[in-house]
Scaffold this active site. Structure first.
Site, PDB file in Angstrom:
ATOM      1  N   ASP A   1      46.940  23.223  45.562  1.00  0.00           N
ATOM      2  CA  ASP A   1      47.730  24.361  45.986  1.00  0.00           C
ATOM      3  C   ASP A   1      47.372  25.583  45.143  1.00  0.00           C
ATOM      4  O   ASP A   1      47.285  25.498  43.916  1.00  0.00           O
ATOM      5  CB  ASP A   1      49.218  24.017  45.830  1.00  0.00           C
ATOM      6  CG  ASP A   1      50.134  25.126  46.270  1.00  0.00           C
ATOM      7  OD1 ASP A   1      50.097  25.485  47.461  1.00  0.00           O
ATOM      8  OD2 ASP A   1      50.893  25.642  45.420  1.00  0.00           O
TER       9      ASP A   1
ATOM     10  N   GLU B   1      42.861  25.286  48.104  1.00  0.00           N
ATOM     11  CA  GLU B   1      43.457  26.395  48.831  1.00  0.00           C
ATOM     12  C   GLU B   1      42.945  27.636  48.097  1.00  0.00           C
ATOM     13  O   GLU B   1      43.408  27.931  46.995  1.00  0.00           O
ATOM     14  CB  GLU B   1      44.987  26.326  48.809  1.00  0.00           C
ATOM     15  CG  GLU B   1      45.628  27.455  49.588  1.00  0.00           C
ATOM     16  CD  GLU B   1      47.151  27.433  49.510  1.00  0.00           C
ATOM     17  OE1 GLU B   1      47.794  27.751  50.528  1.00  0.00           O
ATOM     18  OE2 GLU B   1      47.700  27.116  48.437  1.00  0.00           O
TER      19      GLU B   1
END
Length: 702
Positions: free
Chosen positions: A343, A377
């Site tokens: 993330d 990401e």
């Protein structure tokens, strides 16, 4: 307390007791606190950790066994103006713990500063002396060792990812015993595995399962953080997802069952920030252990927040790199996972590129981790770095998402287009982004947990996040969606038909593009979140579905209507087509060069007239259709006809140079279960419905 082995951080069980070790560079003293039940109450016993090797405080206690609850109290100065926030009144979670016991209580005592309420309102400069023990979770000693893992080791070119939430995936599956639905155990249930296998899934990517808590401000609104992107302990499975008292063992069994079915497990991991929030957030672990060392700060002790969550973990520091690597290795060697999706990965380094990142270098140099699936990401709120990650990393490709949505939806919503160059680049593997790394570097998706579901992007033009009680200010305003003329659900048959065709056409685009496809949980059965593009929160306690629970859209529906069944059948068919014809030809970029043997190209683009596209076609901003041919093997190819216009359109098939026989094996405008493949000759005229795609199998004998 005797000296322990300082080489291993955390609580390590030995034959006669347990070693404890914790990293704190600036502390003056550290106490280990054991909690044991006496006459129905937990009684705390403190042990001074007098042994120290540099920043590592350590001690050995005989007789301490698995199941022992514990925590730390760390002593040091209180100098908030310099980012130093030691407070020994606060019981701290061991950063290396693998199990937590108890819940977080949203009361003033959990804050290191003088707070007056559960959200931390108060004076940030004054140290609070109230004890937080009993108000915060306890760390628990465990003894789960590295084990032999039977990994499927699916090549990237044959990988299909399914992004899912542990609870949401199985919470409504009536084939699973009620007390097991929504748990780790349910992940390995035969019905779960059968569903995943039916849509071609080779890797399930789980939203965060590390222990997390709800942010105080969200809790104060009567909501909870459902997604789990608010880490409390990086290496402790969330006990709320367990049907037993041993979440680690339960998760191990589920991973093994998925492996036995040929399905890999990828974890979404959040190392970029923690649940301690900003400087006014609670003191739960790192903030009290060594705030200045664990969080990125400016010269005045203010947090540098590039995550939008109040803090940014100092992941580039050597001790932080060590902890993240140790955490990754634990998930791999003990739990058995096969990879990770990071993330906000750009928040994990402070250099100008991932190529210069200390953490990325450590992963690449690790003999175990570098051979597993690593997905970034590639952005945070301060920078966007798509295409900037080194091998062996893959990246979430939002440029792919945007191009597919724009072709099928966005252009229709705004009333004008920009041609087909972007969608062509995306379908062929995004070589403009990953030109030196290959198409499998691109994780292709049209929807993910964050944003509209596939159903909602053809049903709503605007976000509807009122359920989060943030005045609909949260979530992205840029969705590239199109409601086909009516906002929200409707009984209009014509509108619903077009929406249905669009969903199937977009799924066909995703499943048949070069790159690694990722399906969002429920898009294969047309799950809706009632227009929410930020479905991260749910009511703290609820029994019945309502607008507050997105009409039940937080979970995968298992009882399907006819349209849901047809969408599912479409994904199942498209997965078979991909596995049969594309898996072996998408490892490298297509060249578009004529092969001297076959006199054909490995990829070619055609106009409506059946001829290869020229510059005038590529420059036509109003072009609403495209035909792509992909060479599957010497005897077969696939032809994808895509019509995103408002009108039925006639396509001309290529001539016999490309194939002697053409058979339509998928038509988004037809019901999959009853569709009978059409046969056509070279250069035949083919009618493609508006907002629809067809897939043709091209065969030849020469």
């Amino acid at each position: 307390m005797l000296a322990a082995d300082p080489r291993t951080l955390g609580a390590t069980v030995t034959e006669g007791g347990t070693n404890f070790a914790i990293w704190s560079n600036a502390a003056d003293a550290v106490e280990l606190c054991l909690f044991n039940e006496v006459n129905g109450k937990l009684v705390e016993t403190r042990f001074a950790m007098s042994h120290r090797n540099g920043p590592i405080w350590h001690g050995y206690l005989a007789g301490v066994r698995p199941g022992q609850r514990y925590g730390y109290r760390v002593y040091g100065p209180w100098q908030p103006e310099h980012g130093v926030r030691f407070n020994a009144a606060k019981l701290l979670i061991d950063p290396y713990t693998h199990c937590l016991d108890g819940q977080l209580h949203y009361v003033p005592e959990i804050y290191g500063h003088a707070a007056i309420d559960g959200v931390g309102t108060g004076d940030l400069t004054i140290r609070d002396d109230r004890d937080s023990a009993g108000k915060v979770p306890y760390s628990v000693v465990t003894d789960h060792r590295a084990r032999e893992i039977n990994r499927p080791l699916v090549p990237w070119a044959k990988t299909i990812i399914y992004e899912a939430h542990v609870q949401g995936l199985t919470a409504k599956n009536l084939e699973i015993p009620e007390n097991e639905r929504g748990t780790y155990k349910a992940l390995g249930h035969p019905s779960t595995i059968a569903h995943l296998k039916s849509i071609g899934t080779t890797a399930v990517e789980l939203l965060p399962i590390a222990a997390s808590v709800t942010e105080p401000g969200i809790y104060a609104r009567g909501r909870k953080n459902y997604w789990g992107y608010n880490s409390l302990a990086f290496s402790a499975p969330n006990a709320n997802y367990a049907s037993t008292s041993d979440p680690i063992s339960e998760l191990q069994v589920a991973v093994d069952q998925l492996h036995n079915a040929g399905i890999e497990v990828i974890l979404d991991v959040v190392y970029n920030h923690t649940a301690e929030g900003g400087v006014g957030g609670p003191t739960l672990s790192y903030k009290g252990i060594d705030n200045k060392a664990y969080y990125r700060q400016d010269a005045n002790g203010n947090y540098i927040d590039v995550t939008g969550c109040g803090n940014t973990f100092a992941a580039s520091n050597p001790h932080s790199v060590r902890q993240i690597i140790d955490s990754l290795r634990w998930w791999v060697e003990v739990i058995g996972v096969d990879g990770f999706r990071f993330d906000l990965a750009t928040a994990l380094y402070t250099s100008n590129s991932a190529f210069n990142s200390s953490l990325m270098s450590a992963i690449e140099s690790d003999s175990v981790l570098r051979n597993l699936k690593m997905i970034a990401e590639p952005w945070d709120i301060s920078r966007y770095s798509l295409g900037d990650f080194p091998h062996p990393w893959r990246e979430w490709n939002d440029a792919y998402r945007d191009s597919v949505r724009q072709f099928w939806l966005g252009d229709l919503e705004r009333g004008y287009g920009e041609g087909v160059a972007d969608i062509a680049n995306s379908i062929s593997g995004s070589s403009s982004i990953f030109y030196y790394r290959g198409p499998t570097s691109s994780i292709n998706f049209i929807a993910a947990h964050d944003g509209f579901t596939l159903h909602d992007m053809v049903t709503y033009n605007a976000k509807h996040n009122e359920a989060n009680l943030e005045n609909n200010a949260d979530g992205s305003d840029s969705n590239r969606s199109w409601n086909v003329g009516i906002e929200g659900e409707t009984d209009d048959l014509g509108v619903n038909t077009i929406r249905h065709w669009l969903k199937k056409s977009m799924l066909a685009t995703l499943m048949l593009s070069s790159g690694v496809p990722m399906l969002n949980m429920g898009d294969e059965v047309s799950r809706t979140q009632n227009g929410s593009n930020n479905g991260y929160s749910l009511p703290i306690d609820f029994k019945d579905e309502s607008d507050a629970t997105l009409g039940g859209g937080w979970a995968l529906p298992w009882d399907l209507n006819e349209q849901g069944k047809d969408i599912l059948a479409a994904v199942q068919e498209l997965a078979k087509i991909r596995a049969t014809y594309l898996a072996d030809v998408t490892s490298e970029f297509f060249t578009g060069i004529v092969d001297e043997g076959t006199k054909r190209k490995d990829i070619a683009w055609f106009s409506l007239g059946g001829h290869e596209m020229g510059d005038d076609h590529w420059q036509d901003e109003e072009k609403r259709s495209i035909t792509v041919f992909v060479e599957a093997d010497p005897n077969r190819g696939l032809l994808l006809l895509m019509n995103s216009s408002n009108a039925e359109t006639v396509f001309t098939l290529p001539d016999d140079t490309w194939g002697e026989a053409f058979r339509c094996i998928f038509d988004a405008s037809k019901v999959v279960a009853t569709y009978e493949p059409a046969i056509a000759a070279p250069q035949a005229k083919i009618t493609v419905a508006q907002h629809s795609a067809q897939v043709w199998l091209v065969t030849r004998t020469r």
